[in-house]
Write a protein that holds these residues in place. Structure first.
Motif, PDB file in Angstrom:
ATOM      1  N   HIS A  47       0.839  -1.203   0.000  1.00  0.00           N
ATOM      2  CA  HIS A  47       0.000   0.000   0.000  1.00  0.00           C
ATOM      3  C   HIS A  47       0.873   1.251   0.000  1.00  0.00           C
ATOM      4  O   HIS A  47       0.945   1.969   0.993  1.00  0.00           O
ATOM      5  CB  HIS A  47      -0.918   0.018   1.222  1.00  0.00           C
ATOM      6  N   PRO A  48       1.540   1.528  -1.129  1.00  0.00           N
ATOM      7  CA  PRO A  48       2.350   2.753  -1.181  1.00  0.00           C
ATOM      8  C   PRO A  48       1.436   3.969  -1.297  1.00  0.00           C
ATOM      9  O   PRO A  48       0.337   3.881  -1.832  1.00  0.00           O
ATOM     10  CB  PRO A  48       3.187   2.571  -2.451  1.00  0.00           C
ATOM     11  N   GLY A  49       1.893   5.084  -0.800  1.00  0.00           N
ATOM     12  CA  GLY A  49       1.082   6.299  -0.904  1.00  0.00           C
ATOM     13  C   GLY A  49      -0.181   6.196  -0.079  1.00  0.00           C
ATOM     14  O   GLY A  49      -0.254   5.471   0.905  1.00  0.00           O
ATOM     15  N   GLY A  50      -1.188   6.938  -0.495  1.00  0.00           N
ATOM     16  CA  GLY A  50      -2.469   6.933   0.203  1.00  0.00           C
ATOM     17  C   GLY A  50      -2.366   7.476   1.615  1.00  0.00           C
ATOM     18  O   GLY A  50      -1.417   8.169   1.972  1.00  0.00           O
ATOM     19  N   VAL A  51      -3.372   7.147   2.418  1.00  0.00           N
ATOM     20  CA  VAL A  51      -3.406   7.587   3.812  1.00  0.00           C
ATOM     21  C   VAL A  51      -3.635   6.393   4.730  1.00  0.00           C
ATOM     22  O   VAL A  51      -4.384   5.479   4.404  1.00  0.00           O
ATOM     23  CB  VAL A  51      -4.499   8.657   4.067  1.00  0.00           C
ATOM     24  N   VAL A  52      -2.972   6.428   5.867  1.00  0.00           N
ATOM     25  CA  VAL A  52      -3.156   5.423   6.908  1.00  0.00           C
ATOM     26  C   VAL A  52      -4.166   5.999   7.890  1.00  0.00           C
ATOM     27  O   VAL A  52      -4.032   7.139   8.344  1.00  0.00           O
ATOM     28  CB  VAL A  52      -1.818   5.106   7.616  1.00  0.00           C
ATOM     29  N   LEU A  53      -5.196   5.221   8.206  1.00  0.00           N
ATOM     30  CA  LEU A  53      -6.269   5.674   9.095  1.00  0.00           C
ATOM     31  C   LEU A  53      -6.015   5.186  10.520  1.00  0.00           C
ATOM     32  O   LEU A  53      -5.750   3.999  10.735  1.00  0.00           O
ATOM     33  CB  LEU A  53      -7.607   5.148   8.590  1.00  0.00           C
ATOM     34  N   VAL A  54      -6.111   6.116  11.473  1.00  0.00           N
ATOM     35  CA  VAL A  54      -5.794   5.812  12.870  1.00  0.00           C
ATOM     36  C   VAL A  54      -6.949   6.248  13.759  1.00  0.00           C
ATOM     37  O   VAL A  54      -7.446   7.374  13.659  1.00  0.00           O
ATOM     38  CB  VAL A  54      -4.493   6.536  13.309  1.00  0.00           C
ATOM     39  N   GLY A  61     -13.039  12.419  14.721  1.00  0.00           N
ATOM     40  CA  GLY A  61     -11.913  12.120  15.604  1.00  0.00           C
ATOM     41  C   GLY A  61     -10.923  11.136  15.005  1.00  0.00           C
ATOM     42  O   GLY A  61      -9.859  10.899  15.577  1.00  0.00           O
ATOM     43  N   THR A  62     -11.251  10.576  13.847  1.00  0.00           N
ATOM     44  CA  THR A  62     -10.326   9.695  13.141  1.00  0.00           C
ATOM     45  C   THR A  62      -9.220  10.543  12.527  1.00  0.00           C
ATOM     46  O   THR A  62      -9.461  11.655  12.071  1.00  0.00           O
ATOM     47  CB  THR A  62     -11.070   8.942  12.015  1.00  0.00           C
ATOM     48  N   TYR A  63      -8.001  10.016  12.529  1.00  0.00           N
ATOM     49  CA  TYR A  63      -6.878  10.697  11.891  1.00  0.00           C
ATOM     50  C   TYR A  63      -6.459   9.940  10.644  1.00  0.00           C
ATOM     51  O   TYR A  63      -6.590   8.712  10.577  1.00  0.00           O
ATOM     52  CB  TYR A  63      -5.686  10.781  12.845  1.00  0.00           C
ATOM     53  N   ALA A  64      -5.947  10.679   9.665  1.00  0.00           N
ATOM     54  CA  ALA A  64      -5.389  10.103   8.451  1.00  0.00           C
ATOM     55  C   ALA A  64      -4.012  10.722   8.262  1.00  0.00           C
ATOM     56  O   ALA A  64      -3.850  11.938   8.374  1.00  0.00           O
ATOM     57  CB  ALA A  64      -6.281  10.413   7.250  1.00  0.00           C
ATOM     58  N   VAL A  65      -3.018   9.873   7.986  1.00  0.00           N
ATOM     59  CA  VAL A  65      -1.647  10.342   7.801  1.00  0.00           C
ATOM     60  C   VAL A  65      -1.216   9.978   6.392  1.00  0.00           C
ATOM     61  O   VAL A  65      -1.235   8.802   6.019  1.00  0.00           O
ATOM     62  CB  VAL A  65      -0.690   9.699   8.827  1.00  0.00           C
TER      63      VAL A  65
END
Length: 83
Positions: A22-29, A50-54
């Motif tokens: 999964h290169p690129g995109g956003v990781v959901l935390v 309140g979810t974060y995306a990096v």
């Protein structure tokens, strides 16, 4: 705020290291734990407020507005300086 941003970035970096398909995109935390990945920042209504995306560059976004049932209203960039 800076500590939170750094913790989110570190969490996303660890996840990316173990999920190189999964290169690129956003990781959901959520609550400090990775629960997903998206190829791009989209569909805030599918996430709870309140979810974060990096993203790959380390820019952090937060899902804001809305509610847990209907999802968030928007993704908002988080200012690492707390402004």
């Amino acid at each position: 705020m800076t500590q939170l941003i750094e913790a989110l970035r570190a969490t996303a970096t660890r996840w990316r290291a173990g999920n190189q398909e999964h290169p690129g995109g956003v990781v959901l935390v959520w609550e400090g734990e990775v629960y997903g990945w998206k190829n791009e920042l989209r569909d805030p209504e599918s996430e709870r407020p309140g979810t974060y995306a990096v993203d790959k560059a380390g820019v952090v976004f937060k899902a804001e507005g809305g509610d847990n049932y209907n999802g968030a209203k928007a993704w908002v960039a988080v200012d690492p300086d707390g402004r």
